[in-house]
Design a protein around this motif. Structure first.
Motif, PDB file in Angstrom:
ATOM      1  N   MET A   1       0.988  -1.267  -0.057  1.00 26.37           N
ATOM      2  CA  MET A   1       0.209   0.067   0.067  1.00 26.37           C
ATOM      3  C   MET A   1       1.017   1.406  -0.181  1.00 26.37           C
ATOM      4  O   MET A   1       1.956   1.360   0.889  1.00 26.37           O
ATOM      5  N   THR A   2       0.637   2.133  -0.922  1.00 27.65           N
ATOM      6  CA  THR A   2       1.592   3.390  -1.046  1.00 27.65           C
ATOM      7  C   THR A   2       1.156   4.350   0.170  1.00 27.65           C
ATOM      8  O   THR A   2       0.124   4.316   0.863  1.00 27.65           O
ATOM      9  N   ASN A   3       2.121   5.084   0.302  1.00 31.79           N
ATOM     10  CA  ASN A   3       1.862   6.199   1.410  1.00 31.79           C
ATOM     11  C   ASN A   3       0.630   7.065   1.406  1.00 31.79           C
ATOM     12  O   ASN A   3      -0.025   7.491   2.368  1.00 31.79           O
ATOM     13  N   ALA A   4       0.399   7.321   0.102  1.00 35.27           N
ATOM     14  CA  ALA A   4      -0.809   8.231  -0.224  1.00 35.27           C
ATOM     15  C   ALA A   4      -2.103   7.660   0.241  1.00 35.27           C
ATOM     16  O   ALA A   4      -2.945   8.206   0.334  1.00 35.27           O
ATOM     17  N   SER A   5      -2.073   6.223   0.235  1.00 31.47           N
ATOM     18  CA  SER A   5      -3.483   5.582   0.790  1.00 31.47           C
ATOM     19  C   SER A   5      -3.578   5.252   2.122  1.00 31.47           C
ATOM     20  O   SER A   5      -4.422   4.529   2.530  1.00 31.47           O
ATOM     21  N   LEU A   6      -2.503   5.363   2.821  1.00 31.81           N
ATOM     22  CA  LEU A   6      -2.521   5.318   4.293  1.00 31.81           C
ATOM     23  C   LEU A   6      -3.314   6.233   5.021  1.00 31.81           C
ATOM     24  O   LEU A   6      -3.512   7.385   4.666  1.00 31.81           O
TER      25      LEU A   6
ATOM     26  N   ARG B   1       5.755   5.497  15.566  1.00 27.08           N
ATOM     27  CA  ARG B   1       6.884   6.002  14.559  1.00 27.08           C
ATOM     28  C   ARG B   1       7.841   5.241  14.238  1.00 27.08           C
ATOM     29  O   ARG B   1       8.396   4.826  13.156  1.00 27.08           O
ATOM     30  N   GLN B   2       8.394   4.512  15.485  1.00 34.07           N
ATOM     31  CA  GLN B   2       9.544   3.425  15.411  1.00 34.07           C
ATOM     32  C   GLN B   2       8.747   2.039  14.812  1.00 34.07           C
ATOM     33  O   GLN B   2       9.661   1.481  14.001  1.00 34.07           O
ATOM     34  N   ALA B   3       7.682   1.687  14.781  1.00 36.75           N
ATOM     35  CA  ALA B   3       7.135   0.795  14.045  1.00 36.75           C
ATOM     36  C   ALA B   3       6.496   1.014  12.579  1.00 36.75           C
ATOM     37  O   ALA B   3       6.619   0.320  11.693  1.00 36.75           O
ATOM     38  N   HIS B   4       6.464   2.270  12.203  1.00 38.10           N
ATOM     39  CA  HIS B   4       5.572   2.537  10.884  1.00 38.10           C
ATOM     40  C   HIS B   4       5.807   3.837  10.744  1.00 38.10           C
ATOM     41  O   HIS B   4       5.030   4.897  10.907  1.00 38.10           O
ATOM     42  N   ALA B   5       6.982   4.305  10.163  1.00 39.94           N
ATOM     43  CA  ALA B   5       7.425   5.559   9.921  1.00 39.94           C
ATOM     44  C   ALA B   5       6.607   6.536   9.289  1.00 39.94           C
ATOM     45  O   ALA B   5       6.622   7.640   9.355  1.00 39.94           O
TER      46      ALA B   5
END
Length: 312
Positions: free
Chosen positions: A1-6, A24-28
């Protein structure tokens, strides 16, 4: 999944720095907002936080698609005045380990008569007491959700005979017999220990009353880590004063903090703790949330799904 769709995640609690760091540590790449940023960034589909802070934001007119609570309990969210129209999930599987330790601590303290030794020591008195093992003892767990099931598995591994109460009885690992709420009294009559982990529903309020305490064996220990309003306070006080059970441990109460004038403070054989049985493990909470987030992104059913009409 792209950052844009997060999805953008709103951390609903004012003090969310630890959760922010762990995410942030797990999913920057995951877009995060704090409640201080929510007015300018009102496009947060996913919220993470405690009920009281979620409700404050709902009252401001903001609407999510999914709310992940950091509590196992959901009672404040069920108030009919609180807006709905979103998926709601509770923290499922996050508190089981800590609450098993709490239950086990108090069972062992009871079995080993741990309170007697400091008293004897203060008087230079050598007074060995018999200390029966927990193995073989009978425990009834009222409530076999994720927390109750975790406790059941742990106690069963110690050799205890575990039975349970569940709204819709089904087989649970480590539980020898599962009954409905209607079976509470006859099953309690066979128990050395009763542990309440039931949620707050109309069916569970005032459940542990004089009839329940009268049904218990005189050697039984009652532990409530579920909801305070499940216990009829005056009935428990009377039962302990009359020796209908050996003791009780309460971690939850109808009103918290417990008022200094409450009879519980001076009731014999009653141990009180200030709602500490299930401390929040921030790392476990974030692991659970991110697992649910992946399911949310892929359209899968979420863990810990709350049914508003069901009440849990």
């Amino acid at each position: 999944m792209t950052n844009a769709s997060l999805p953008t995640v709103l951390l609903a609690d004012p003090d969310s720095a630890e959760l922010h760091v762990l995410i942030r540590q797990a999913h920057a790449q995951l877009p995060l907002r704090t409640r201080d940023e929510v007015d300018a960034q009102g496009d947060c589909d996913v919220w993470l936080g405690a009920p009281e802070h979620v409700i404050e934001l709902l009252d401001r007119g903001l609407r999510p698609r999914w709310v992940q609570l950091t509590w196992a309990g959901v009672t404040p969210m069920l108030d009919p005045r609180v807006p709905r129209g979103y998926q709601l999930t509770r923290a499922s599987g996050v508190f089981g380990a800590a609450m098993l330790e709490y239950v086990l601590h108090h069972m062992l303290a009871h079995a080993w008569k741990a309170a007697d030794y400091p008293f004897a020591q203060s008087r230079f008195s050598w007074q060995p007491a018999s200390s029966p093992r927990l193995a073989g003892k009978r425990v009834l767990i009222a409530g076999l959700g994720s927390i109750g099931a975790h406790i059941a598995a742990g106690l069963s591994a110690l050799g205890m005979q575990v039975s349970g109460i569940q709204r819709s009885p089904r087989a649970v690992v480590g539980v020898e017999r599962v009954g409905s709420l209607e079976a509470l009294l006859p099953m309690a009559a066979q128990a050395d220990y009763v542990v309440n982990v039931l949620p707050d529903t109309p069916q569970t309020r005032d459940l542990f009353d004089s009839a329940f305490f009268s049904a218990l064996p005189g050697n039984a220990l009652f532990i409530n880590i579920g909801r305070g309003n499940a216990v009829v306070d005056r009935d428990l006080v009377h039962a302990l004063e009359q020796g209908q059970l050996a003791g009780a441990v309460l971690d939850v109460f109808r009103k918290e903090p417990l008022p200094p004038s409450h009879q519980f403070w001076v009731t014999p054989n009653l141990m009180l703790t200030p709602h500490v049985a299930g401390p929040t493990d921030a790392a476990a909470m974030i692991d659970f949330f991110l697992c649910n987030l992946r399911k949310y992104q892929s359209g899968q059913p979420l863990d810990g799904q709350v049914g508003f009409e069901r009440g849990y």
